[in-house]
Design an enzyme around this catalytic site. Structure first.
Site: not given
Lengths: 571, 480
Positions: A129, A539
């Site tokens: 990673k 959102h």
């Protein structure tokens, strides 16, 4: 080298699945996707106080009766035990089991012959990673088109190989220390040495040159993990012909590297190497790249991750002989047609990475002492991870989790299996639903999945006689993805329109690995589409890709009337 | 915009995608071929039994499309409704399927190539017998906008004759020596239609590298610049009144391997142009040591009031220029003096890899404090790239100070349209002997003025410098 934790990247049969290895592996074996997850506790968190239980007198336990009862069936069982639970192997699987055991009040020891953290932390998911983080940033900085679209101007991006390598190494040692400390602080005994089972509920451990010690435990978990699988004919020298163990040290960045196997490990390394300037040639035994992925996702991934990059590939071929570079000659790879066995081609490259999957690390465990015969190295277990002996009988008090049982070669799967075992030995029956375990590939963009692929779901539907529907949404319609100028991506939902059950979710796109958990949790908890579609998403976020995915599913009206999983609570 | 009050609207916005009945408006979400099939767009037209597959119009704004990939290969049997090709429009990638059964006889526009909407991208034959006819049709079609004809293999690689005797001999000698081509080289060769067989590899072990293909294709190798290193808004950096015909580009030396080419920003280009233009002006230089002890003392006094050294020097130069108007003049046409009524001191400033000269207008008239304040504003504007043209191109004399770097003296280039530029070095303690023979240590600063000798002569400049020196050495007048 006793290491655990599952990092295996490819399905072992992916490249060398001819004669000797049964290509007809059961479906459950096909799911050998591995990826790596650490429990939160690895980072020092613990809900338990120190006084907890590990020193509580054994007899005070409520389940002590069960011990004496089961002892009858065990031949020569010890009358009392040194530990409630011994785990052989301190990888992510063993670590997860150990922490949960302490939480449940068990006196626990963990035996490790190598370094704490196993493959995942030291030679797998964790250092990779770090490399992938670098490759992601390089990719961004190098993409002139992408930068321009954002109005950014960046001068030539460069990197220092040693600096990148150090980053990976530092990350591994940091996580390793966190892991060790988290266990020590909970009072888990870390016994150093190679663990061998000498009899029922009895384990020997010791280092070379030192006398062995024998410890007893009511229950034993084998969590010895896996090592890179190198097919015969391939000579690994650690310099020009390497496995993931070597590649993660990033001792060189070859101009041209062949990667044998196009599963997770291969794919992730292709992402790293191409970002750092290498050209890559994939060698895949199956007819198409990225076997094991949902075909549609694989197709799109190939269009984004392979075709535009400096990568070519040979599919349907075995690398039967790989010779390291020496005497002024490059690495040579002999390719043979997978079907006809005819020699097909010879490649000359600067380096070769063997990413053909991982083999269980079960030698020297003393399995013969308890009449267990491995299958291709894997320890046979039932759905509760209980070890099955040569006669097909369950061995009491002996469990095997993680890569060593081969059920699902993923670090977090090992950990989940370990927790499931601890639940069982502390009196609560538990069967892990492997279809709820997500997997991810950390390319740029990422790929993630949970549950069945579309062909698997259709096969199952045919057998069991239900209908399957597919819904898809694109990242191109997601505000946040467009803001990042990363609209390339697809999320795919495979479900039952008759009852709204989620069978599988596959995501290819920005942060796919983080997005999958909404779906995997839904599967684990049995949440149906008609219920989860009312959950609200902030959102603008990438999570709206899944929101839209659930909303676009067409669940039949009949299913909509059933009661939701849990009643909503008004607050 | 993340207000929860808006989320209702956004929700409906996004959900409109999922159930969108407007595929021509939002084709990007139409990943499923199913939806596409249901629209009225026809991809194929009937042409006897051999049909052409046209580049479809996937959106109202699409004028051309790129073939992402052919799902089917030549010779594949197609049935109605099957995906044949993936097309990337200006909005999305879409699977395009056939409306007819048949055999894909020929692919006219290959993967990665583009074709205008309506152009034939493939040929569909109804039966096997017609494949040959269809293929003939395909070859007679010069494909799409990109050069799909496999023409210039030999022509594009003149450097590498295919089979000279020597080459042949070598090939024989090495036995069945295979061509080794790196993955990217392969891609480039395909893209640029380079015949790999004709390329001689120069990479390790004789492999063909991307560089070999680039050379064979005749592409300039330094195309891959990563963009300019600094961010500067487009704006000319200095006055550009003089008109000098830019000379023909000189012959460039071959690039050093591994070098990168970073194009000029607009500002850097303007600097470059001005510097070249300056070559047409006959200049000369006069230097002068100026004692600054008094100036430094004054500076210490007025510094708390926001006065900068730049303002002090600009003011001193302006006051000297008032007494020597010829040094403030310029020569526009090579025939006359143009005397400027204002004394506008331009001060060169390095900003973000560029160079700009904000102008202190009427520096002789403004007092030190106003001048300092004005300077501060100009620098801020310059940093924010908000200078108006008259704020950087109205200078009549330029000041350039490198003293803060410890530079003792330097030579400035005269900007076009001005008569002189003053280069100021660092003020340094220096041992001096006075008229009576006493030694003392004074701080001395070397100033060096470059001037246009067509209008400013040596004595003019010397006199100007003497005045300047006197002002600096007796700086009280600066504060008046």
């Amino acid at each position: 080298m006793h290491s655990i934790c599952s990092q295996a990247t490819t399905v072992p049969i992916s490249n060398f699945a001819s004669g000797s290895r049964s290509p007809a592996l059961a479906f459950s074996k096909q799911v050998n996707l591995r990826f790596c997850g650490l429990r939160k506790e690895a980072f020092g968190f613990s809900g338990l106080t120190h006084s907890c239980s590990s020193r509580v007198p054994f007899s005070s336990r409520g389940y002590s009766k069960k011990i004496s009862a089961s002892a009858e069936s065990n031949g020569t069982p010890p009358k009392s035990f040194d530990y409630d639970l011994i785990i052989i192997g301190a990888g992510v699987g063993g670590h997860g089991a150990a922490l949960h055991a302490v939480e449940k009040g068990l006196k626990t020891a963990i035996i490790e012959g190598d370094v704490v953290g196993g493959t995942c932390v030291n030679r797998g998911c964790v250092p990779s990673k770090a490399l992938l983080a670098v490759s992601g940033k390089m990719r961004e900085l190098q993409s002139e088109h992408h930068m321009k679209a954002l109005g950014l101007q960046v001068s030539a991006a460069g990197y220092d190989r040693q600096g990148v390598a150090d980053h990976a190494n530092n990350l591994a040692s940091k996580i390793r220390n966190n892991l060790t400390n988290s266990m020590k602080s909970l009072g888990i005994d870390i016994l150093t040495g190679v663990g061998t089972i000498v009899g029922p509920q009895k384990v020997k451990f010791g280092k070379v040159g030192l006398p062995d010690s024998i410890v007893t435990a009511k229950d034993i978990i084998i969590a010895t993990g896996s090592v890179p699988f190198v097919p015969k004919g391939i000579e690994v020298d650690g310099k020009t012909v390497i496995t993931s163990d070597h590649a993660l040290k990033l001792e060189s960045v070859p101009d041209w590297i062949a990667i044998v196997g196009s599963g997770y490990i291969g794919l992730e390394f292709s992402d790293v190497y191409t970002a750092l300037g290498s050209e890559v040639t994939f060698i895949e035994a199956l007819d198409q790249l990225m076997p094991g992925f949902d075909p549609e996702i694989g197709k799109l991934a190939q269009r984004v991750l392979i075709n535009p990059r400096k990568i070519d590939y040979h599919t349907g071929v075995f690398a039967t002989k790989i010779t390291p570079a020496k005497d002024g000659k490059p690495v040579t790879i002999e390719l043979v047609d997978a079907k006809t066995k005819e020699p097909k081609d010879t490649l000359e490259v600067d380096a070769a990475l063997i990413a053909t999957g991982r083999s269980p690390f079960t030698n020297g465990l003393g399995l013969e002492n308890i009449n267990v015969v491995t299958q291709r190295g894997f320890i046979p277990v039932d759905e509760r991870m209980r070890v099955i002996d040569a006669n097909g009988n369950l061995i009491p008090h002996l469990y095997c989790i993680g890569d060593a049982n081969g059920k699902m070669m993923l670090a977090h799967a090992a950990s989940a299996q370990g927790i499931s075992v601890v639940e069982q030995v502390t009196g609560r029956d538990h069967v892990l639903n492997h279809l709820s375990i997500p997997a991810a590939c950390f390319t740029h963009p990422e790929i993630s999945m949970v549950g069945l692929t579309e062909p698997q779901a259709r096969e199952k539907a045919e057998k069991e006689g239900f209908e399957v529907s597919v819904a898809k949404t694109s990242f191109k319609a997601n505000t946040k993805a467009l803001a990042e100028n990363e609209g390339e991506g697809l999320a795919k939902l495979i479900y039952r329109p008759d009852n709204g059950e989620i069978l599988g979710v596959h995501i290819f796109g920005l942060h796919a690995a983080d997005l999958i958990h909404e779906a995997s949790n839904a599967i684990a908890l049995g949440t149906r589409i008609q219920d989860i579609k009312f959950a609200v998403h902030a959102h603008p976020t990438l999570s709206e890709v899944l929101d839209e995915l659930f909303k676009s599913a067409k669940v039949k009206a009949a299913a909509l009337n059933h009661a939701p999983v849990s009643e909503p609570v008004a607050v | 915009m993340d207000s929860p009050f808006l989320s209702n609207t956004t929700l409906s916005f996004s959900s409109s995608f999922s159930s969108s009945p407007l595929p021509h408006l939002f084709p990007s979400v139409s990943f499923s071929p199913v939806r596409f099939k249901s629209t009225q767009r026809r991809i194929l037209t009937v042409r006897s039994k051999i049909r052409e597959i046209f580049m479809p119009a996937l959106s109202s704004t699409m004028t051309e499309g790129k073939i992402v990939s052919w799902v089917k290969s030549e010779g594949d049997v197609l049935s109605k409704g099957e995906s044949v090709v993936v097309v990337e429009s200006d909005k999305a990638d879409m699977d395009v399927e056939t409306f007819y059964d048949g055999i894909l006889a020929a692919i006219v526009v290959g993967e990665g190539e583009t074709a205008p909407v309506g152009a034939a991208i493939g040929i569909l034959a109804e039966t096997e017998d017609e494949i040959a006819e269809a293929k003939a049709k395909a070859t007679s079609k010069p494909g799409a906008s990109t050069p799909s004809a496999p023409a210039p293999t030999a022509a594009s690689t003149p450097a590498h004759p295919k089979s000279t005797p020597a080459n042949a001999a070598q090939t024989v000698a090495e036995g069945r020596r295979k061509t080794v081509v790196t993955p990217y080289a392969k891609k480039l060769a395909k893209q640029h239609k380079v015949d790999i067989e004709s390329v001689v590899g120069t990479g390790p072990y004789g492999r063909i590298t991307p560089e070999d293909i680039v050379a064979a294709a005749g592409i300039s190798p330094s195309k891959t610049n990563e963009g300019p290193a600094v961010v500067v808004e487009a704006r000319p950096a200095a006055p550009t009144k003089a008109t000098v015909v830019s000379s023909a580009p000189p012959i460039l030396p071959p690039p050093v391997p591994g070098s990168t080419t970073v194009p000029f920003t607009t500002m850097q280009a303007a600097v470059s142009k001005n510097m070249v233009e300056s070559l047409s002006v006959p200049t000369f230089r006069v230097g002068y040591p100026v004692t600054t002890d008094a100036l430094d003392a004054l500076y210490e006094k007025v510094k708390p009031k926001g006065v900068t050294m730049t303002a002090l020097l600009a003011k001193a130069a302006a006051m000297a220029l008032v007494q020597h108007p010829v040094v403030n003049s310029s020569c526009k046409d090579g025939k006359s003096f143009t005397y400027n009524s204002n004394v506008n001191i331009a001060v060169a400033v390095a900003i973000n890899g560029g160079l700009i000269t904000p102008v202190l207008q009427d520096a002789d008239k403004l007092d030190l404090y106003l001048l300092s304040q004005k300077w501060k504003e100009l620098v801020e504007k310059a940093r924010a790239k908000q200078l108006q043209p008259q704020e950087y191109n109205s200078g009549t004399f330029t000041l350039s100070n490198l003293g803060m770097f410890g530079v003792d003296k330097f030579d400035a280039i005269l900007p076009p349209g001005q008569g002189g530029i003053m280069a100021v070095g660092a003020s340094k303690p220096t041992v001096v002997a006075d008229a009576d023979g006493f030694f003392s240590v004074k701080k001395k600063m070397l100033v060096n003025v470059t001037a246009d000798h067509r209008i400013i002569y040596g004595a003019d400049l010397a006199a100007f410098l003497q005045t300047f020196s006197k002002i600096v050495e007796n700086p009280e007048s600066l504060t008046l």
